[in-house]
Design an enzyme around this catalytic site. Sequence first.
Site, mmCIF file in Angstrom:
data_model
loop_
_atom_site.group_PDB
_atom_site.id
_atom_site.type_symbol
_atom_site.label_atom_id
_atom_site.label_comp_id
_atom_site.label_asym_id
_atom_site.label_seq_id
_atom_site.Cartn_x
_atom_site.Cartn_y
_atom_site.Cartn_z
ATOM 1 N N ASN A 6 0.896 -1.238 -0.030
ATOM 2 C CA ASN A 6 -0.161 -0.031 -0.173
ATOM 3 C C ASN A 6 0.846 1.267 -0.043
ATOM 4 O O ASN A 6 1.689 1.486 0.865
ATOM 5 C CB ASN A 6 -0.737 0.043 1.048
ATOM 6 C CG ASN A 6 -1.766 1.237 1.225
ATOM 7 O OD1 ASN A 6 -2.806 1.408 0.684
ATOM 8 N ND2 ASN A 6 -1.556 2.081 2.050
ATOM 9 N N GLU A 7 0.817 2.274 -1.080
ATOM 10 C CA GLU A 7 1.185 3.389 -0.888
ATOM 11 C C GLU A 7 2.634 3.509 -0.980
ATOM 12 O O GLU A 7 3.119 4.379 -0.058
ATOM 13 C CB GLU A 7 0.578 4.474 -0.180
ATOM 14 C CG GLU A 7 -0.716 4.780 -0.596
ATOM 15 C CD GLU A 7 -1.442 5.859 0.053
ATOM 16 O OE1 GLU A 7 -0.962 6.263 1.194
ATOM 17 O OE2 GLU A 7 -2.744 6.327 -0.321
ATOM 18 N N ASN A 16 -5.728 4.598 -4.350
ATOM 19 C CA ASN A 16 -6.092 5.321 -3.338
ATOM 20 C C ASN A 16 -6.321 6.579 -3.701
ATOM 21 O O ASN A 16 -5.550 7.488 -4.198
ATOM 22 C CB ASN A 16 -5.252 5.155 -2.132
ATOM 23 C CG ASN A 16 -5.014 3.823 -1.546
ATOM 24 O OD1 ASN A 16 -5.839 2.729 -1.801
ATOM 25 N ND2 ASN A 16 -3.994 3.629 -0.657
ATOM 26 N N TYR A 51 -8.253 15.765 0.156
ATOM 27 C CA TYR A 51 -6.872 16.296 0.136
ATOM 28 C C TYR A 51 -6.844 17.314 -0.999
ATOM 29 O O TYR A 51 -5.880 18.119 -0.733
ATOM 30 C CB TYR A 51 -6.030 14.882 0.179
ATOM 31 C CG TYR A 51 -5.896 14.156 1.399
ATOM 32 C CD1 TYR A 51 -5.724 14.562 2.671
ATOM 33 C CD2 TYR A 51 -6.098 13.009 1.468
ATOM 34 C CE1 TYR A 51 -5.908 13.956 3.896
ATOM 35 C CE2 TYR A 51 -6.093 11.871 2.314
ATOM 36 C CZ TYR A 51 -6.004 12.634 3.492
ATOM 37 O OH TYR A 51 -6.122 11.589 4.819
ATOM 38 N N TRP A 65 -12.784 4.315 2.053
ATOM 39 C CA TRP A 65 -11.863 4.480 3.225
ATOM 40 C C TRP A 65 -12.779 5.126 4.250
ATOM 41 O O TRP A 65 -12.871 6.324 3.959
ATOM 42 C CB TRP A 65 -10.750 4.987 2.943
ATOM 43 C CG TRP A 65 -9.688 4.987 3.948
ATOM 44 C CD1 TRP A 65 -9.011 6.018 4.715
ATOM 45 C CD2 TRP A 65 -9.189 3.675 4.372
ATOM 46 N NE1 TRP A 65 -8.411 5.484 5.470
ATOM 47 C CE2 TRP A 65 -8.108 4.159 5.400
ATOM 48 C CE3 TRP A 65 -9.097 2.401 3.868
ATOM 49 C CZ2 TRP A 65 -7.490 3.117 6.021
ATOM 50 C CZ3 TRP A 65 -8.397 1.381 4.449
ATOM 51 C CH2 TRP A 65 -7.410 1.779 5.654
ATOM 52 N N LYS A 70 -12.474 9.091 8.929
ATOM 53 C CA LYS A 70 -13.098 8.910 7.570
ATOM 54 C C LYS A 70 -13.980 7.667 7.743
ATOM 55 O O LYS A 70 -14.609 7.180 6.736
ATOM 56 C CB LYS A 70 -12.076 8.611 6.479
ATOM 57 C CG LYS A 70 -11.270 9.671 6.254
ATOM 58 C CD LYS A 70 -10.253 9.745 5.054
ATOM 59 C CE LYS A 70 -9.180 10.809 5.060
ATOM 60 N NZ LYS A 70 -8.444 10.707 6.123
HETATM 61 C C1 GCU Z 1 -4.035 6.285 2.592
HETATM 62 C C2 GCU Z 1 -3.735 5.084 3.405
HETATM 63 C C3 GCU Z 1 -4.348 4.692 4.635
HETATM 64 C C4 GCU Z 1 -4.657 6.230 5.132
HETATM 65 C C5 GCU Z 1 -5.700 6.983 4.348
HETATM 66 C C6 GCU Z 1 -6.103 8.403 4.851
HETATM 67 O O1 GCU Z 1 -4.350 6.062 1.294
HETATM 68 O O2 GCU Z 1 -3.679 3.773 2.663
HETATM 69 O O3 GCU Z 1 -3.843 4.182 5.461
HETATM 70 O O4 GCU Z 1 -5.363 5.971 6.336
HETATM 71 O O5 GCU Z 1 -4.878 7.180 3.116
HETATM 72 O O6 GCU Z 1 -5.330 9.304 4.534
HETATM 73 O O7 GCU Z 1 -6.933 8.540 5.684
#
Ligand code: GCU
Length: 685
Positions: free
Chosen positions: A422-423, A472, A478, A557, A578
């Site tokens: 992931n990322e 993602n 953001y 998310w 979130k």
């Molecule tokens: C990311 C990440 C998550 C994180 C989320 C966020 O993409 O994978 O682990 O919590 O963004 O910013 O809320």
Amino acid sequence: MHYKKNIIVTILFLLFQLADSTAKPFNHASSGRETIPFNKDWQFYFAYNFEKDIKKETVTLPHTWNAMEVLKGVPDYNRASAIYENKFNVLPGWTGKRLFLYFEGANSVATVFVNNKSVGTHKGGYTAFAIEITDAVKPGENSVTVQVSNAYRLDVLPLHGDFNIYGGIHRPVSLILTAKNCISPLDYGSSGVYLKQKQVSKASAEIEVLTKLSLSDDEALSLKTTLLDGNKKVVSTLTSNIGKDQNQELSQSIKLSNPHLWNGKADPYLYEVRVELLQNGQVIDQRSQPLGLRYFSVDPDKGFFLNGKYLDLYGAGRHEDVSGKGSALTDEDHDRDMELMKELGATAARLTHYPHSKHFYELCDKNGIVLWSEIPFVGPGGYTGTGYVKDAELESNIKQMLKELIRQNYNHPSVCFWGLFNELKLNWDDPQPFIKELNTLAKQEDPSRLTTLASNLGKNSYTDLTDLMGWNQYFGWYGGKFDEVGVWADETHAAVPGKSISISEYGAGGSPFKHTEGLIRPEAKGNFHPEEWQTAFHEKHWEELKKRPFLWGKFIWVLADFGSAIRTEGDANGINDKGLVTYDRKIKKDAFYFYKANWNPEPMVYIAERRNTNRSKALTSVKVFSNVANAELWVKGKRIGKKAKNGLNTMIWENVQLSKGNNDILVKTKYKGKELSDSCVWILQ
Ligand code: GCU
């Protein structure tokens, strides 16, 4: 020949059973194996204590030492080393048994001692491990000491992440007692039985049952494998002798025609495979595993297909984290999360960012939730630092975790995708050559599943590493605007033709205690995260995403708010808000009901912005999420009128007049003759 020493151990664990009321009755006679929960009466203290009379706390597993502290919003929560101690009795009476300690998860590095002698170390907090302690025990009282550390280090995953690394033995522990010859508990913490779906169709199925054995002597042994249907009725039985050269594993084949398929939520049908190890006709060990027969594929232009039929995979990411408990969850906590997923109407889930508890996979099998399951190979997202270092120790740890993830969850039909990372970023050590190695390993371990990853980089990054991909994306949170998600999906689809793509995360912060009359865009890093913005984010995202079946997965998310000590935003420090549900699981936010109206066919009606109680504007709109055709609105006992739902199962009454003081808002509808209603009170100042 790979025989272990023939060790005679005499054990009576009566005290275990007395100490742990959850212990199941001992049934050694019938199967030769007993699994005894070992979760009560652990003595806990931090490893920096050196005095003789250390104050120890009695704790029950699962346990973490960080659960309460992180609620205060402390970014430097206690990433330390702690000691857990317990005792068990080994009394004369039984001979020829083997003894193992089985940990479902100790976060994140655990060294185990029996009678002060180290018996093993495990690195990685989210996978199970078993240690044989046959040679280490003595008749009478024995001590077990586990030193657990969640300290920062660069050679054990995860190096990074927007979640807390709760220190402790945060999943259950048990003692496994077997005969000298047994199905191996030592194969990467797995069941020792692998149900390989060689070929599955509506017409027939062929399963290879591979059983790993751990044999200590040269007896005449055989393996009896039984296929049971959903009502536990025997479908077929197969017995094979274990030859002298097969003392480590044995492969058997089961064939059946017209199998009852595991078909996701529509019909999560499970067979069971029972493997029994026999010595002179007596069962000396036994393992039962779920078998859900299914086949699946992903098409870059058409999306996911289960058993030959399109299935829209949508749901949420889930963290194992509940307010006041951290990751030390009980089965009831997992059950509650599953109920939330079911109520939401999800067809799939992404188990982020690490392997989850055994019980949760079982729930997903039983409820037909298709899973993306991953290792904790996590990059920093928008934060500084790296999730990968080109280091042999770290790489070996990552490979071990991938093997554990796959072997421990091999038989869960719910799992269709293995997530490799992931990322991760490209501005530190380049992880790509290593990810290719990981992908090869995943394929060697399990050619039947598809590999995937979650990226937050541009369209053309990481496109040649795994079978599938995910991004993602946070348009309108953001940066960017909500409806850009559709453009992004189309452009990405066009940029990587032939690649199957998904949205692996999308979401926005939302507090059920903060409101706006009308939409006001909040600062992601600010404290004011109004619920209305989160709802609007999801409304617009789902409107765009639902039109795009080529996205093989759509993962919100996140299911519930979770602890992340690095965050100082929203209502409280230390929380990522979130979630569709609050951290304590007590409040389902409006966005939850938006998805429920769209995904769950059960008739419902829900007034959005219900918690936006104090109003300053006399003219307002009333928004209702409902999956019935139309509903009627009443304000202060006055009928306002009927509205039909739109394509997003939403009804909106514009310019509704509120009057000073309390306004009772009531929505009524009927479904198949049954009345459904919802109400709330708004106060105009
Ligand atoms: C990311 C990440 C998550 C994180 C989320 C966020 O993409 O994978 O682990 O919590 O963004 O910013 O809320």
